[in-house]
Design a protein around this motif. Structure first.
Motif, short mmCIF file in Angstrom:
data_model
loop_
_atom_site.label_atom_id
_atom_site.label_comp_id
_atom_site.label_asym_id
_atom_site.label_seq_id
_atom_site.Cartn_x
_atom_site.Cartn_y
_atom_site.Cartn_z
N THR A 21 15.01 -47.57 -2.25
CA THR A 21 13.59 -47.88 -2.10
C THR A 21 13.40 -49.08 -1.19
O THR A 21 12.53 -49.07 -0.32
CB THR A 21 12.96 -48.15 -3.47
OG1 THR A 21 13.11 -46.98 -4.28
CG2 THR A 21 11.48 -48.47 -3.35
N SER A 31 4.78 -48.09 -2.71
CA SER A 31 5.55 -46.89 -3.01
C SER A 31 4.74 -46.08 -4.01
O SER A 31 4.06 -46.63 -4.85
CB SER A 31 6.89 -47.27 -3.61
OG SER A 31 7.59 -46.13 -4.00
N ASP A 32 4.82 -44.74 -3.90
CA ASP A 32 4.05 -43.89 -4.79
C ASP A 32 4.55 -43.99 -6.23
O ASP A 32 3.78 -43.90 -7.18
CB ASP A 32 4.12 -42.44 -4.34
CG ASP A 32 3.36 -42.21 -3.04
OD1 ASP A 32 3.70 -41.24 -2.35
OD2 ASP A 32 2.45 -43.00 -2.74
N THR A 73 12.12 -35.04 -6.99
CA THR A 73 10.85 -35.59 -6.51
C THR A 73 11.08 -36.96 -5.88
O THR A 73 10.52 -37.26 -4.82
CB THR A 73 9.84 -35.71 -7.67
OG1 THR A 73 9.62 -34.39 -8.20
CG2 THR A 73 8.52 -36.30 -7.22
N ARG A 74 11.90 -37.76 -6.52
CA ARG A 74 12.22 -39.09 -5.98
C ARG A 74 12.92 -38.98 -4.63
O ARG A 74 12.60 -39.71 -3.69
CB ARG A 74 13.09 -39.84 -6.99
CG ARG A 74 13.56 -41.20 -6.57
CD ARG A 74 12.41 -42.19 -6.59
NE ARG A 74 12.87 -43.48 -6.18
CZ ARG A 74 13.03 -44.51 -6.99
NH1 ARG A 74 12.74 -44.40 -8.26
NH2 ARG A 74 13.45 -45.65 -6.53
N ASP A 76 12.78 -36.45 -2.51
CA ASP A 76 11.80 -35.94 -1.54
C ASP A 76 10.85 -37.05 -1.08
O ASP A 76 10.53 -37.15 0.11
CB ASP A 76 10.99 -34.79 -2.13
CG ASP A 76 11.81 -33.53 -2.32
OD1 ASP A 76 12.93 -33.43 -1.76
OD2 ASP A 76 11.34 -32.64 -3.07
N ALA A 77 10.40 -37.88 -2.02
CA ALA A 77 9.50 -38.98 -1.67
C ALA A 77 10.20 -39.99 -0.76
O ALA A 77 9.59 -40.49 0.20
CB ALA A 77 8.99 -39.66 -2.94
N GLN A 78 11.45 -40.28 -1.04
CA GLN A 78 12.18 -41.22 -0.20
C GLN A 78 12.41 -40.66 1.19
O GLN A 78 12.31 -41.38 2.18
CB GLN A 78 13.51 -41.60 -0.86
CG GLN A 78 13.31 -42.53 -2.03
CD GLN A 78 14.62 -42.93 -2.69
OE1 GLN A 78 15.67 -42.35 -2.44
NE2 GLN A 78 14.55 -43.92 -3.55
N ALA A 80 10.46 -38.47 2.73
CA ALA A 80 9.16 -38.49 3.40
C ALA A 80 8.81 -39.91 3.85
O ALA A 80 8.33 -40.10 4.98
CB ALA A 80 8.07 -37.95 2.47
N GLN A 81 9.05 -40.88 2.99
CA GLN A 81 8.76 -42.27 3.34
C GLN A 81 9.63 -42.71 4.51
O GLN A 81 9.16 -43.40 5.42
CB GLN A 81 8.99 -43.17 2.13
CG GLN A 81 8.53 -44.59 2.34
CD GLN A 81 7.02 -44.68 2.42
OE1 GLN A 81 6.33 -44.15 1.56
NE2 GLN A 81 6.50 -45.33 3.44
#
Length: 140
Positions: A21, A31-32, A73-74, A76-78, A80-81
């Motif tokens: 992160t 962060s989401d 999900t984590r 994928d979010a990382q 994308a970020q």
């Protein structure tokens, strides 16, 4: 011994999650999903799985599946970020984020393999299979 292993798993995941992160969000402060929230949800899922005997196998598998979905999900979010921030990141931050994300994906794949083994296990092997799942998670 199992409590120590579980605590070590949570600490290791926290370190990996925090490192990834920070590397991805080096240029951005928001962060989401916070690392603390993820750590809390994972600890809750692991505690639930640990207490289930073979009679509660379906509940344990459901919790394990939810854990895997949260990790996915984590990840994928990382990703994308990282894509979003790529142009603004330093070369060092890019390397750290990429390596961290790759390690997280490899560990997630190992955990997924152990999950599949857990779904197919017999009553006699249940405790051993749960330990295998925990050990795979320990690598995160």
């Amino acid at each position: 011994m199992r409590r120590l292993t579980q605590a070590a798993m949570v600490v290791l995941f926290a370190a990996v999650g925090t490192f990834a992160t920070q590397a991805v969000a080096q240029q951005k402060n928001q962060s989401d999903m916070s690392s603390t929230e993820v750590q809390s949800e994972i600890a809750e899922a692991l505690n639930a799985i640990k207490t289930y005997g073979y009679q509660e196998r379906d509940q344990a598998l459901k919790k394990a599946d939810q854990l895997l979905l949260k990790l996915d999900t984590r990840i994928d979010a990382q990703e994308a970020q990282m894509r979003e921030d790529w142009q603004d990141m330093t070369e060092t931050a890019r390397e750290k984020a990429s390596k961290s994300l790759e390690r997280l994906k490899l560990s997630r794949d190992k955990l997924g393999t152990q999950y599949e083994t857990l779904t197919q296990g017999s009553e006699a092997a249940w405790d051993e299979l749960k330990d295998g799942f925990y050990n795979a998670y320990d690598e995160l």
